[in-house]
Design an enzyme around this catalytic site. Sequence first.
Site, PDB file in Angstrom:
ATOM      1  N   GLY A  23      67.085  11.429  48.686  1.00  7.37           N
ATOM      2  CA  GLY A  23      65.708  11.904  48.519  1.00  7.37           C
ATOM      3  C   GLY A  23      65.259  12.003  47.069  1.00  7.37           C
ATOM      4  O   GLY A  23      65.609  11.184  46.209  1.00  7.37           O
ATOM      5  N   ARG A  44      76.391  18.428  47.053  1.00  8.55           N
ATOM      6  CA  ARG A  44      77.407  19.309  47.643  1.00  8.55           C
ATOM      7  C   ARG A  44      78.578  18.539  48.222  1.00  8.55           C
ATOM      8  O   ARG A  44      79.613  19.109  48.505  1.00  8.55           O
ATOM      9  CB  ARG A  44      76.773  20.245  48.662  1.00  8.55           C
ATOM     10  CG  ARG A  44      76.034  19.596  49.784  1.00  8.55           C
ATOM     11  CD  ARG A  44      75.389  20.666  50.658  1.00  8.55           C
ATOM     12  NE  ARG A  44      74.312  20.117  51.469  1.00  8.55           N
ATOM     13  CZ  ARG A  44      73.570  20.836  52.290  1.00  8.55           C
ATOM     14  NH1 ARG A  44      73.773  22.123  52.398  1.00  8.55           N
ATOM     15  NH2 ARG A  44      72.614  20.268  52.993  1.00  8.55           N
ATOM     16  N   ASP A  75      77.789  22.766  45.258  1.00  8.12           N
ATOM     17  CA  ASP A  75      77.050  23.347  46.380  1.00  8.12           C
ATOM     18  C   ASP A  75      76.437  24.638  45.862  1.00  8.12           C
ATOM     19  O   ASP A  75      77.153  25.614  45.598  1.00  8.12           O
ATOM     20  CB  ASP A  75      78.017  23.621  47.551  1.00  8.12           C
ATOM     21  CG  ASP A  75      77.285  24.133  48.776  1.00  8.12           C
ATOM     22  OD1 ASP A  75      76.183  24.719  48.631  1.00  8.12           O
ATOM     23  OD2 ASP A  75      77.803  23.956  49.890  1.00  8.12           O
ATOM     24  N   SER A 178      57.405  24.173  46.508  1.00 12.73           N
ATOM     25  CA  SER A 178      56.593  23.500  47.531  1.00 12.73           C
ATOM     26  C   SER A 178      55.226  24.147  47.587  1.00 12.73           C
ATOM     27  O   SER A 178      55.085  25.351  47.316  1.00 12.73           O
ATOM     28  CB  SER A 178      57.265  23.640  48.896  1.00 12.73           C
ATOM     29  OG  SER A 178      56.384  23.216  49.912  1.00 12.73           O
ATOM     30  N   TYR A 233      61.148  28.877  55.097  1.00  3.89           N
ATOM     31  CA  TYR A 233      61.037  27.923  53.979  1.00  3.89           C
ATOM     32  C   TYR A 233      59.933  28.356  53.021  1.00  3.89           C
ATOM     33  O   TYR A 233      60.120  28.434  51.813  1.00  3.89           O
ATOM     34  CB  TYR A 233      60.748  26.536  54.553  1.00  3.89           C
ATOM     35  CG  TYR A 233      60.569  25.435  53.531  1.00  3.89           C
ATOM     36  CD1 TYR A 233      61.673  24.856  52.912  1.00  3.89           C
ATOM     37  CD2 TYR A 233      59.304  24.953  53.210  1.00  3.89           C
ATOM     38  CE1 TYR A 233      61.509  23.833  51.981  1.00  3.89           C
ATOM     39  CE2 TYR A 233      59.135  23.922  52.291  1.00  3.89           C
ATOM     40  CZ  TYR A 233      60.247  23.371  51.685  1.00  3.89           C
ATOM     41  OH  TYR A 233      60.089  22.355  50.767  1.00  3.89           O
ATOM     42  N   ASP A 268      64.153  12.793  54.062  1.00  8.36           N
ATOM     43  CA  ASP A 268      64.712  13.314  55.320  1.00  8.36           C
ATOM     44  C   ASP A 268      64.093  14.654  55.716  1.00  8.36           C
ATOM     45  O   ASP A 268      63.934  14.943  56.896  1.00  8.36           O
ATOM     46  CB  ASP A 268      66.236  13.474  55.190  1.00  8.36           C
ATOM     47  CG  ASP A 268      66.927  12.123  55.087  1.00  8.36           C
ATOM     48  OD1 ASP A 268      66.281  11.106  55.423  1.00  8.36           O
ATOM     49  OD2 ASP A 268      68.091  12.074  54.661  1.00  8.36           O
TER      50      ASP A 268
HETATM   51  N1  LIG Z   1      59.768  15.880  50.740  1.00  8.17           N
HETATM   52  C1  LIG Z   1      58.717  16.670  50.580  1.00  8.17           C
HETATM   53  O1  LIG Z   1      57.603  16.384  51.057  1.00  8.17           O
HETATM   54  C2  LIG Z   1      58.849  17.941  49.806  1.00  8.17           C
HETATM   55  C3  LIG Z   1      57.690  18.721  49.634  1.00  8.17           C
HETATM   56  C4  LIG Z   1      57.776  19.901  48.920  1.00  8.17           C
HETATM   57  C5  LIG Z   1      58.980  20.292  48.370  1.00  8.17           C
HETATM   58  N2  LIG Z   1      60.108  19.533  48.558  1.00  8.17           N
HETATM   59  C6  LIG Z   1      61.353  20.001  47.955  1.00  8.17           C
HETATM   60  O2  LIG Z   1      61.959  18.944  47.243  1.00  8.17           O
HETATM   61  C7  LIG Z   1      63.379  19.159  47.178  1.00  8.17           C
HETATM   62  C8  LIG Z   1      64.082  17.868  47.556  1.00  8.17           C
HETATM   63  O3  LIG Z   1      63.766  17.587  48.911  1.00  8.17           O
HETATM   64  P1  LIG Z   1      63.789  16.131  49.537  1.00  8.17           P
HETATM   65  O4  LIG Z   1      62.431  15.848  50.005  1.00  8.17           O
HETATM   66  O5  LIG Z   1      64.468  15.171  48.638  1.00  8.17           O
HETATM   67  O6  LIG Z   1      64.675  16.434  50.819  1.00  8.17           O
HETATM   68  P2  LIG Z   1      66.052  15.821  51.364  1.00  8.17           P
HETATM   69  O7  LIG Z   1      65.974  14.343  51.404  1.00  8.17           O
HETATM   70  O8  LIG Z   1      66.332  16.582  52.610  1.00  8.17           O
HETATM   71  O9  LIG Z   1      67.101  16.205  50.233  1.00  8.17           O
HETATM   72  C9  LIG Z   1      67.516  17.518  50.010  1.00  8.17           C
HETATM   73  C10 LIG Z   1      68.768  17.449  49.178  1.00  8.17           C
HETATM   74  O10 LIG Z   1      69.165  18.799  48.857  1.00  8.17           O
HETATM   75  C11 LIG Z   1      70.552  18.864  49.052  1.00  8.17           C
HETATM   76  N3  LIG Z   1      71.004  20.237  49.275  1.00  8.17           N
HETATM   77  C12 LIG Z   1      70.566  21.131  50.182  1.00  8.17           C
HETATM   78  N4  LIG Z   1      71.267  22.283  50.062  1.00  8.17           N
HETATM   79  C13 LIG Z   1      72.161  22.094  49.064  1.00  8.17           C
HETATM   80  C14 LIG Z   1      73.153  22.891  48.477  1.00  8.17           C
HETATM   81  N5  LIG Z   1      73.429  24.130  48.930  1.00  8.17           N
HETATM   82  N6  LIG Z   1      73.862  22.410  47.433  1.00  8.17           N
HETATM   83  C15 LIG Z   1      73.614  21.180  46.968  1.00  8.17           C
HETATM   84  N7  LIG Z   1      72.715  20.331  47.507  1.00  8.17           N
HETATM   85  C16 LIG Z   1      71.993  20.799  48.547  1.00  8.17           C
HETATM   86  C17 LIG Z   1      70.845  17.989  50.256  1.00  8.17           C
HETATM   87  O11 LIG Z   1      72.221  17.707  50.278  1.00  8.17           O
HETATM   88  P3  LIG Z   1      72.920  16.867  51.487  1.00  8.17           P
HETATM   89  O12 LIG Z   1      72.485  15.457  51.292  1.00  8.17           O
HETATM   90  O13 LIG Z   1      74.378  17.094  51.267  1.00  8.17           O
HETATM   91  O14 LIG Z   1      72.416  17.466  52.766  1.00  8.17           O
HETATM   92  C18 LIG Z   1      69.940  16.797  49.941  1.00  8.17           C
HETATM   93  O15 LIG Z   1      70.614  15.897  49.093  1.00  8.17           O
HETATM   94  C19 LIG Z   1      63.651  20.333  48.098  1.00  8.17           C
HETATM   95  O16 LIG Z   1      63.820  21.505  47.334  1.00  8.17           O
HETATM   96  C20 LIG Z   1      62.396  20.432  48.950  1.00  8.17           C
HETATM   97  O17 LIG Z   1      62.171  21.742  49.418  1.00  8.17           O
HETATM   98  C21 LIG Z   1      60.059  18.363  49.253  1.00  8.17           C
END
Ligand SMILES: NC(=O)c1ccc[n+]([C@@H]2O[C@H](COP(=O)([O-])OP(=O)(O)OC[C@H]3O[C@@H](n4cnc5c(N)ncnc54)[C@H](OP(=O)(O)O)[C@@H]3O)[C@@H](O)[C@H]2O)c1
Length: 309
Positions: A23, A44, A75, A178, A233, A268
């Site tokens: 992501g 992690r 992690d 977010s 969240y 994801d």
């Molecule tokens: N996508 C959106 O529209 C959106 C909008 C607003 C905010 N955000 C924020 O953007 C950030 C990135 O999200 P994304 O969209 O890239 O989602 P994503 O594809 O679900 O990726 C989230 C990543 O965070 C990692 N993660 C979660 N808990 C962790 C932990 N305890 N230690 C280390 N890594 C951890 C996951 O690891 P694993 O791969 O091992 O599961 C994954 O690699 C998040 O904080 C999310 O809340 C996203």
Amino acid sequence: MEAKGSEWWSGETVAVVTGANRGIGLEICRQLADKGLIVIMTARKPQEELSSSAKQFLQEAAEMGRKNVIFHTLDIGQEQSVLDFVDWLKLHVGNIDILVNNAGIQTADVDWGFLKQNNIDVRTFLGTPNCGSGTSESHELAKECINNNYYGTKMLTNAILPLLRPSPYKARIVMVSSVAGMLYYLRDEELRKQLSEVEDLTEQKIDGVLNLFLEDLKSEKGMEKWPLKLPAYSTSKAALNAYTRLSASKLKAIACVNSVHPGFVRTDITESTGYLSAPEGAENVVRVALFPVGGPSGHNFLEGEDSEF
Ligand SMILES: NC(=O)c1ccc[n+]([C@@H]2O[C@H](COP(=O)([O-])OP(=O)(O)OC[C@H]3O[C@@H](n4cnc5c(N)ncnc54)[C@H](OP(=O)(O)O)[C@@H]3O)[C@@H](O)[C@H]2O)c1
């Protein structure tokens, strides 16, 4: 590499990025590495269990002879993992200039397909009753979400503070938050007030809000005070935003601390719905991390826009 123009960073500038297995986090690493910074890419999972795209990124960096991408397991939700990582940083890296707190989870059950089919944007979803799902989740999952997104991020940030490099450019801490964490989505004025009055804000006050949320969820009473959609969240990100303001005020001599909403991004966490690609979402985060010297601190950015909290 020499710093030039508004580019204050150089080939010695060190950035730590969390949650870079996939992501937005992975794309943040790619973009910072392309700009020549030293990137400590963390996830992690151990390196051999990373996603194929993360493995490919590391493999390509190795093949190109790039020495500026270094992987380490982290992690943020596990105290021992945070301590081990910071010990490793101290021993092998020394000071760091940028911390991008990107790792995050979302635990409510959301029918993203419904939003996609009906062309519903995330803000309409967050603010409108009877618009898709995502209104409830178990106490256990909500606790996991808050522990990870708020307490995990805070634990890592506190552990890394002594390693922030004193510099005229100031260190940078970016909280990937977010739009769902905006105070607007808390449906109780007193709660909004508690998290918005920055002069009176304390970590204990933020803990108090999170404890109350979990108590209300457990007793199934008082949930009308909390965000309508993605309650855990949203509340975890509202707490993170409050922590951004608190940290910006505490660290004003040494670091700029800002929150950023990357946009509604196809990763994801949104089941690949959204209007931005992961690289576009990452650009919104990287821009905040690399603001020119003298840039804002204690601000919240919605994509490119400076916004209220
Ligand atoms: N996508 C959106 O529209 C959106 C909008 C607003 C905010 N955000 C924020 O953007 C950030 C990135 O999200 P994304 O969209 O890239 O989602 P994503 O594809 O679900 O990726 C989230 C990543 O965070 C990692 N993660 C979660 N808990 C962790 C932990 N305890 N230690 C280390 N890594 C951890 C996951 O690891 P694993 O791969 O091992 O599961 C994954 O690699 C998040 O904080 C999310 O809340 C996203």
